[in-house]
Design an enzyme around this catalytic site. Structure first.
Site, short mmCIF file in Angstrom:
data_model
loop_
_atom_site.label_atom_id
_atom_site.label_comp_id
_atom_site.label_asym_id
_atom_site.label_seq_id
_atom_site.Cartn_x
_atom_site.Cartn_y
_atom_site.Cartn_z
CB SER A 114 2.38 0.68 -6.04
OG SER A 114 3.16 0.82 -4.87
CB CYS A 115 1.85 -1.89 -2.14
SG CYS A 115 2.71 -0.75 -1.04
N GLY A 116 -0.74 0.11 -1.14
CA GLY A 116 -1.59 0.33 0.02
C GLY A 116 -0.84 0.06 1.30
#
Length: 287
Positions: A114-116
């Site tokens: 989702s966000c790295g």
């Protein structure tokens, strides 16, 4: 390898009627990226284009910038106790003489789909490690990049029309690269939007087309700091998203000269930075 979708049983309830049927879901599996034999990062991704994903990740990390700096990428055998290959571990080998930035050697990181690498970098770090400035004119004689809002408004439909796996699963993000004339250059899908961008950038590295000057990167979903970072590291001058940007993404765009467009939906959009590349005819209202 290439397990993009999987089938699972689902109980459907429609207008009170219950039925059982198979459903097609997007696959999600971990990918460990090794650099010259040393573990570097683990990301949750949709299998497929794994070599491009790893290459693009290393572009965003400042390790790679030219095709000749990449020696090869291989899947690691013996990934399980019985010695079989799961195709979930890749080893990136750099060419002799390539200097590896310290930021990658001392860190073993985990990234989510989702966000790295959430909050991992600062504006200063991106500015000092970027290989290219955001340059529209290439050789100094090419006219500056100017985009009509109508052209930008047409891109989400083109991206959606090219999302093959999304049509079957409804569960994938997409990143697409367009020319300044709005022509689709490449599109990648993944359960993680940052992975989709890495796959685009990695393909460009392998094809020797970095920096991606005078191109437009369009992403489904929001524009996080990390996506703005990846655009800057690849030399992309315009990042557009169908949803909102983060405050740090706007700061990075303003700092580096990146044009950042958010809430690109139909004829509507918000330009958060780099407005000099957008042809604006209407006078902004007084607030």
């Amino acid at each position: 390898m290439g397990r993009v979708t999987e089938r699972r049983k689902v109980i459907r309830i429609r207008d009170g009627a219950v039925s059982t049927r198979p459903d097609t879901l997007v696959a999600e599996e971990p990918l460990e990226i090794r650099l010259n034999g040393k573990p570097l990062a683990i990301t949750m991704r949709t299998p497929g284009d794994d070599f491009a994903l790893a290459a693009g990740f290393l572009v965003s990390e400042g390790v790679l910038g030219r095709a000749e700096e990449l020696q090869n990428i291989v899947y690691c055998a013996g990934a399980t106790v019985d010695g079989s290959n799961t195709y979930n571990i890749v080893d990136v080998r750099t060419a002799p003489g390539v200097v590896i930035p310290d930021i990658t050697l001392e860190r073993n990181v985990y990234t989510t789909s989702s966000c790295g690498l959430c909050g991992k970098a600062s504006l200063d770090a991106v500015r000092t490690t970027a290989r290219w400035t955001i340059d529209d004119t290439l050789d100094g004689t090419t006219p500056p990049l100017r985009l009509e809002p109508d052209l930008l408004a047409s891109l989400p439909d083109r991206l959606r029309a090219a999302q093959r796996v999304f049509d079957r699963t409804g569960g994938l993000h997409a990143a697409a690269l367009f020319t300044e004339a709005g022509e689709l250059v490449d599109i990648r899908e993944d359960v993680g939007r940052h992975n989709a961008v890495d796959k685009l950038v990695g393909r460009a590295l392998q094809n020797g087309t970095l920096p991606l000057s005078r191109t437009i990167l369009l992403v489904s979903g929001r524009a996080s700091f990390e996506l703005a970072q990846k655009a800057v590291m690849a030399g992309i001058p315009v990042l557009a998203a169908v949803s909102a940007p983060s405050s740090l993404a706007v700061d990075l765009a303003a700092e580096t000269g990146l044009t950042l467009v958010g809430f690109l939906r139909g004829a509507n959009m918000n330009v958060y930075a780099g407005e000099h590349r957008i042809t604006l005819r209407a006078t902004a209202g007084q607030g």
